[in-house]
Design a protein around this motif. Structure first.
Motif, short mmCIF file in Angstrom:
data_model
loop_
_atom_site.label_atom_id
_atom_site.label_comp_id
_atom_site.label_asym_id
_atom_site.label_seq_id
_atom_site.Cartn_x
_atom_site.Cartn_y
_atom_site.Cartn_z
N TRP A 14 0.07 3.47 10.13
CA TRP A 14 -1.06 2.54 10.06
C TRP A 14 -1.56 2.13 11.45
N GLY A 25 1.40 -8.46 13.38
CA GLY A 25 -0.01 -8.84 13.44
C GLY A 25 -0.28 -10.11 12.64
N THR A 26 0.47 -10.26 11.54
CA THR A 26 0.32 -11.48 10.74
C THR A 26 0.65 -12.71 11.56
N HIS A 55 -6.33 -9.70 7.88
CA HIS A 55 -5.74 -10.20 9.13
C HIS A 55 -4.26 -10.50 8.93
N GLY A 56 -3.60 -9.75 8.00
CA GLY A 56 -2.21 -10.03 7.69
C GLY A 56 -2.11 -10.98 6.51
N VAL A 111 -5.82 -6.09 16.20
CA VAL A 111 -4.50 -5.53 15.86
C VAL A 111 -4.63 -4.03 15.59
N VAL A 155 0.84 -1.23 0.00
CA VAL A 155 0.00 0.00 0.00
C VAL A 155 0.86 1.26 0.00
N GLU A 163 -8.52 1.80 3.50
CA GLU A 163 -7.72 1.95 4.72
C GLU A 163 -8.45 2.85 5.70
N ASP A 203 -9.76 -10.04 16.01
CA ASP A 203 -8.51 -9.44 15.54
C ASP A 203 -8.56 -7.94 15.87
N ASN A 262 -10.10 -2.37 7.36
CA ASN A 262 -9.32 -2.67 6.15
C ASN A 262 -10.16 -2.74 4.87
N GLU A 303 -12.49 -8.77 12.44
CA GLU A 303 -12.13 -7.47 12.99
C GLU A 303 -13.41 -6.92 13.63
N SER A 360 -7.58 -4.26 2.93
CA SER A 360 -6.32 -3.51 2.96
C SER A 360 -5.63 -3.54 1.60
P1 KE4 Z 1 1.08 -6.76 10.31
O1 KE4 Z 1 1.54 -8.14 9.92
O2 KE4 Z 1 1.04 -5.79 9.13
O3 KE4 Z 1 1.82 -6.19 11.52
O4 KE4 Z 1 -0.43 -6.85 10.83
C1 KE4 Z 1 -1.38 -7.45 9.99
C2 KE4 Z 1 -2.78 -6.99 10.39
C3 KE4 Z 1 -3.59 -7.86 11.09
N1 KE4 Z 1 -4.83 -7.49 11.47
C4 KE4 Z 1 -5.32 -6.26 11.17
C5 KE4 Z 1 -6.71 -5.90 11.59
C6 KE4 Z 1 -4.53 -5.34 10.45
O5 KE4 Z 1 -5.03 -4.12 10.15
C7 KE4 Z 1 -3.23 -5.70 10.06
C8 KE4 Z 1 -2.33 -4.77 9.26
N2 KE4 Z 1 -2.86 -3.52 8.92
C9 KE4 Z 1 -2.36 -2.91 7.70
C10 KE4 Z 1 -3.09 -1.61 7.48
N3 KE4 Z 1 -4.38 -1.82 6.95
C11 KE4 Z 1 -0.86 -2.74 7.73
C12 KE4 Z 1 -0.30 -1.82 6.69
C13 KE4 Z 1 0.42 -2.56 5.60
O6 KE4 Z 1 -0.02 -3.68 5.24
O7 KE4 Z 1 1.42 -2.00 5.11
#
Ligand code: KE4
Length: 434
Positions: free
Chosen positions: A62, A118-119, A146-147, A242, A26, A402, A240, A212, A207, A158
């Motif tokens: 983010w 978060g993934t 959710h990643g 996160v 993104v 987003e 979730d 997202n 979520e 997302s």
């Molecule tokens: P990460 O692996 O990016 O730390 O987290 C994944 C994740 C899991 N769950 C939720 C609800 C999330 O919003 C995210 C990641 N959010 C995105 C923004 N929409 C991260 C930004 C990006 O992918 O660069």
């Protein structure tokens, strides 16, 4: 169009080195057809690019930067910790402190495991649910992200939605067939899916406030039905949080909606801008995780002392002020009131959504309750809006899928400047509407 000569040159070089010139899709600005500003520094509510432009920042990396960028107490804590070494790969008192603090804020978490993204948190929570139930299927909601774990890159939001790949390639048919999807907020469809698949379904992951597909709020009954139906079938309910954790409410979206999930995933804020995330929940589920149980999950940098320090200091700053989340929410409401007035003046139909310090704007005359509604928003108007705001020094997310974030560092002057910019940007959006 904003002049970004140094960022353009940097982007050209970066594209030779990394896919799309970025380390997360993104950030490429591909959807808004503009060179992404390469960032040099950030402080408080502002972010500065290598071309010397300074913006009021509502992306906040983010979500993690709820205190604002480079908060003195967080920076000092990280500097102190760095002097004691950056990683040990061994247990530390710090991890227990952060675990205990999180559990005091989110009481549904009886045991917790720290990870680095978060993934990892969602991926591991699903594995725990599958190990605990012995079942293979999982259910997610279209537009929720959710990643990038394989099981979850099905109808994802997302960046996946941004680039029109809600179902990523590279996911095996076997994996995809075990992921069931249902539209967000669609209670009849969820009930029907659970009636058919519930006995085989290890987990429902959601979520609780969806961030997202743009920001989409749960219908009042939706989350309650998820809870009763998962209980009925012995399916693990995973929230979730996160993104929405500590944003919708200090004790999580679960506290705001009065739902007790079986597991919760956290990230972003609990790392204070450094890589830390977590998953946790009922003891009987978490005790399935190695080395106590047979579900394996590990990580070299899990519980990293610098990331844990940054997360601890961030949460401490947030909890030190009883009115912290209310103040953020009020600031967010004030901004949206200004955006609403700007849209009305320009005759542009918008939907404005807020959940605590998370917010977003859809160019849509109809309510946005799920991914399909979000996709029906006017992307031409969005692009015109986004580019005009960027030119006026307002740094927004380069995608309609987003959510935007308010921080404690944003002041009344920032809000006034952002509202003033919105009046001009809404004129641009009006001209581009399809
Ligand atoms: P990460 O692996 O990016 O730390 O987290 C994944 C994740 C899991 N769950 C939720 C609800 C999330 O919003 C995210 C990641 N959010 C995105 C923004 N929409 C991260 C930004 C990006 O992918 O660069």
């Amino acid at each position: 169009m904003i002049s970004l000569p140094l960022s353009s040159a940097a982007f050209k070089k970066a594209r030779e080195l990394m896919p799309g010139g970025v380390n997360s899709p993104v950030r490429s600005y591909a959807r808004v057809e503009c060179t992404p500003p390469f960032i040099a520094s950030a402080k408080g509510s502002h972010i500065t690019d290598i071309d010397g432009h300074t913006y009021i920042d509502y992306v906040g990396s983010w979500g993690p930067m709820i205190l604002g960028h480079a908060h003195p107490a967080v920076i000092h804590a990280i500097q102190e910790a760095a002097g004691r070494g950056t990683s040990y790969g061994a247990p530390t008192l710090l991890e227990s402190e952060l675990a205990a603090l999180i559990m005091s804020l989110i009481p549904s978490i009886e045991k917790i495991r720290l990870v680095s993204s978060g993934t990892e948190a969602t991926m591991s929570a699903l594995r725990a649910a599958r190990g605990f139930t012995g079942r293979e299927k999982i259910l997610k909601f279209a537009g929720c992200y959710h990643g990038h774990g394989d099981s979850l890159l099905v109808k994802a939001g997302s960046g996946a939605a941004t680039f029109g790949e809600p179902d990523s390639s590279g996911i095996t048919k076997g994996t995809a067939k075990d992921t069931l999807t249902v539209p967000y907020n669609d209670i009849p469809a969820f009930r029907a899916m659970m009636e058919k698949e519930g006995p085989e379904t290890a987990a429902v992951i959601v979520e609780p406030v969806a961030g997202n597909m743009g920001l989409v709020l749960p219908d009042p009954a939706f989350l309650q039905v998820l809870r009763t139906e998962t209980e009925k079938y012995g399916t693990v309910l995973i929230f979730d949080e996160v993104m929405c954790g500590f944003r919708t409410a200090l004790h999580g979206a679960q506290s705001a909606y009065g739902i007790h999930p079986d597991m919760t995933c956290l990230g972003k804020i609990i790392g204070g801008g450094l890589p830390a995330a977590a998953y946790g929940g009922k003891k009987e589920i978490m005790n399935c995780i190695a080395p106590e149980g047979s579900v394996y999950q590990a990580g070299t940098l899990s519980g990293n002392p610098l990331a844990v320090t940054a997360g601890l200091e961030t949460l401490r700053q947030m909890t030190a002020d009883p009115g912290f989340t209310d103040k953020l929410s009020d600031k967010t409401s004030a901004l949206l009131d200004g955006w609403k007035e700007a849209a009305q003046k320009a005759g542009v139909p918008v939907q404005l959504h807020q959940s605590g310090s998370m917010f977003c704007l859809f160019f849509n005359s109809r309510p946005v309750c799920n991914y399909e509604d979000a996709c029906a928003s006017d992307s031409h108007a969005f692009n015109a809006w986004f580019l005009s705001m960027l030119e006026q020094g307002i740094y927004l997310a380069p995608s309609p899928f987003e959510t935007l974030f308010m921080s404690a560092a944003h002041c009344d002057k920032d809000i006034e400047q952002t509202v003033a910019a919105a009046h001009k940007a809404m004129e641009s959006a009006a001209g581009a509407m399809q």
